[in-house]
Write a protein that holds these residues in place. Sequence first.
Motif, PDB file in Angstrom:
ATOM      1  N   GLY A   1     -14.841 -21.367 -48.880  1.00 43.85           N
ATOM      2  CA  GLY A   1     -13.701 -22.126 -49.370  1.00 43.85           C
ATOM      3  C   GLY A   1     -13.394 -23.338 -48.514  1.00 43.85           C
ATOM      4  O   GLY A   1     -13.054 -24.415 -49.030  1.00 43.85           O
ATOM      5  N   ALA A   2     -13.528 -23.194 -47.192  1.00 46.06           N
ATOM      6  CA  ALA A   2     -13.250 -24.311 -46.291  1.00 46.06           C
ATOM      7  C   ALA A   2     -14.207 -25.472 -46.547  1.00 46.06           C
ATOM      8  O   ALA A   2     -13.821 -26.647 -46.493  1.00 46.06           O
ATOM      9  N   PHE A   3     -15.465 -25.157 -46.832  1.00 51.17           N
ATOM     10  CA  PHE A   3     -16.458 -26.196 -47.090  1.00 51.17           C
ATOM     11  C   PHE A   3     -16.148 -26.936 -48.383  1.00 51.17           C
ATOM     12  O   PHE A   3     -16.157 -28.174 -48.441  1.00 51.17           O
ATOM     13  N   PHE A   4     -15.862 -26.184 -49.444  1.00 47.47           N
ATOM     14  CA  PHE A   4     -15.542 -26.821 -50.724  1.00 47.47           C
ATOM     15  C   PHE A   4     -14.260 -27.645 -50.623  1.00 47.47           C
ATOM     16  O   PHE A   4     -14.146 -28.725 -51.214  1.00 47.47           O
ATOM     17  N   ALA A   5     -13.296 -27.134 -49.855  1.00 44.38           N
ATOM     18  CA  ALA A   5     -12.047 -27.877 -49.676  1.00 44.38           C
ATOM     19  C   ALA A   5     -12.300 -29.195 -48.948  1.00 44.38           C
ATOM     20  O   ALA A   5     -11.675 -30.219 -49.261  1.00 44.38           O
TER      21      ALA A   5
ATOM     22  N   LEU B   1     -13.590 -31.526 -51.687  1.00 43.33           N
ATOM     23  CA  LEU B   1     -12.701 -31.812 -52.811  1.00 43.33           C
ATOM     24  C   LEU B   1     -11.358 -32.400 -52.387  1.00 43.33           C
ATOM     25  O   LEU B   1     -10.764 -33.186 -53.131  1.00 43.33           O
ATOM     26  N   GLU B   2     -10.877 -32.012 -51.204  1.00 41.07           N
ATOM     27  CA  GLU B   2      -9.571 -32.496 -50.755  1.00 41.07           C
ATOM     28  C   GLU B   2      -9.493 -34.021 -50.691  1.00 41.07           C
ATOM     29  O   GLU B   2      -8.477 -34.604 -51.094  1.00 41.07           O
ATOM     30  N   PRO B   3     -10.531 -34.727 -50.196  1.00 42.10           N
ATOM     31  CA  PRO B   3     -10.465 -36.193 -50.197  1.00 42.10           C
ATOM     32  C   PRO B   3     -10.287 -36.787 -51.591  1.00 42.10           C
ATOM     33  O   PRO B   3      -9.635 -37.832 -51.745  1.00 42.10           O
ATOM     34  N   LEU B   4     -10.849 -36.145 -52.604  1.00 44.84           N
ATOM     35  CA  LEU B   4     -10.703 -36.636 -53.973  1.00 44.84           C
ATOM     36  C   LEU B   4      -9.269 -36.466 -54.468  1.00 44.84           C
ATOM     37  O   LEU B   4      -8.753 -37.300 -55.211  1.00 44.84           O
ATOM     38  N   PHE B   5      -8.621 -35.369 -54.058  1.00 42.76           N
ATOM     39  CA  PHE B   5      -7.261 -35.083 -54.513  1.00 42.76           C
ATOM     40  C   PHE B   5      -6.221 -35.896 -53.755  1.00 42.76           C
ATOM     41  O   PHE B   5      -5.208 -36.305 -54.314  1.00 42.76           O
TER      42      PHE B   5
ATOM     43  N   LYS C   1     -10.502 -39.815 -46.332  1.00 40.55           N
ATOM     44  CA  LYS C   1     -11.945 -39.848 -46.133  1.00 40.55           C
ATOM     45  C   LYS C   1     -12.484 -38.450 -45.819  1.00 40.55           C
ATOM     46  O   LYS C   1     -11.756 -37.588 -45.306  1.00 40.55           O
ATOM     47  N   VAL C   2     -13.757 -38.248 -46.107  1.00 40.96           N
ATOM     48  CA  VAL C   2     -14.415 -36.989 -45.777  1.00 40.96           C
ATOM     49  C   VAL C   2     -14.594 -36.904 -44.267  1.00 40.96           C
ATOM     50  O   VAL C   2     -15.042 -37.868 -43.629  1.00 40.96           O
ATOM     51  N   LEU C   3     -14.223 -35.787 -43.663  1.00 40.66           N
ATOM     52  CA  LEU C   3     -14.356 -35.595 -42.221  1.00 40.66           C
ATOM     53  C   LEU C   3     -15.720 -34.989 -41.921  1.00 40.66           C
ATOM     54  O   LEU C   3     -16.071 -33.931 -42.451  1.00 40.66           O
ATOM     55  N   TRP C   4     -16.478 -35.648 -41.047  1.00 45.26           N
ATOM     56  CA  TRP C   4     -17.854 -35.235 -40.787  1.00 45.26           C
ATOM     57  C   TRP C   4     -17.943 -33.816 -40.244  1.00 45.26           C
ATOM     58  O   TRP C   4     -18.844 -33.057 -40.590  1.00 45.26           O
TER      59      TRP C   4
ATOM     60  N   THR D   1      -5.510 -24.336 -55.432  1.00 49.06           N
ATOM     61  CA  THR D   1      -4.791 -24.528 -54.170  1.00 49.06           C
ATOM     62  C   THR D   1      -4.501 -26.004 -53.930  1.00 49.06           C
ATOM     63  O   THR D   1      -3.393 -26.377 -53.518  1.00 49.06           O
ATOM     64  N   LEU D   2      -5.483 -26.853 -54.187  1.00 46.52           N
ATOM     65  CA  LEU D   2      -5.288 -28.290 -54.030  1.00 46.52           C
ATOM     66  C   LEU D   2      -4.255 -28.823 -55.014  1.00 46.52           C
ATOM     67  O   LEU D   2      -3.422 -29.672 -54.664  1.00 46.52           O
TER      68      LEU D   2
END
Length: 295
Positions: A102-106, A109-113, A117-120, A161-162
């Motif tokens: 779940g943490a990986f998918f979040a 997806l979280e940057p889109l919501f 930016k995506v955190l490396w 959740t998002l």
Amino acid sequence: MRNDNLKSYLSLHLIVFIWGFTAILGALITIQSDFLVWYRMLFAAVFIAVFIAFKKQSFKVAPKSLFKFIIVGLLIALHWIFFFEAIKVSTVSITLSVFSLGAFFASLLEPLFYGRKVLWYEVFFGLIIIAGLGLIMQVEINYWNGMLIALVSIILGVLFTLMNGKLIADHDPSVISFYEFLAGFIFISIYFLFNGSFTADFFVLTANDWILILILASICTAYAFTASVKVMRQLSPYTVMLTTNLEPVYGIVLAFFIIGGKEKMSTEFYIGAVVIVITVLLNGIIKHYRKEDEL
């Protein structure tokens, strides 16, 4: 822990422990997954409605918001159906280990919501989690179906959740939860009406199933949700995040001691599970120190 109220911290651990226990109840309740979710959402909605009435809060929401609650309610219902089905076709331990993704998918997806930016390091840790899960899948090949079902469940879980993360900024959490549970219950009811599931046997449950369902709906759903909101207003985000990441640990340990039998996994499974848990905790620690540097 710094600036944390001890009582709230202990309450949070209790809540996370309860969430871990949810998977155990899903394995112990004998009815099929969609029936289980129907009962869970019905009774949870009733319990939260009583809570809202007791607090003398308003049930009134704007039509636009209600539409959003309905969509999220459908996602929650599907998420729970797939969650309990994964447990029934595999094990609690397998299902919860997949939920660590779940943490990986979040992180993706979280940057889109939220437009960030995506955190490396989130992606990096996500890949490590996938590697740990790969080790588990390699040795627990008999549970592939359960893993795939759990994967669908966690993706649905991240999505709702998002969406709730945005809704909670403008609405009371209890009211949100009530309408989402009610919507999920209605969606499943409509499905059951069309496929003829509502028979006399549908409402005939063993005494043990009735007890476990009521515990699931009241303590593990209605209570845990409202209590978690209260606790999150008193503890630091780091404490909440780090403690919540212990849910798979609690669930796997509880399954081992309560259910036993098929919950006893191979050595490689526990190595993979440890890799996953350590990675999730490291992610929380890095987030904490990055936020401190920004202050």
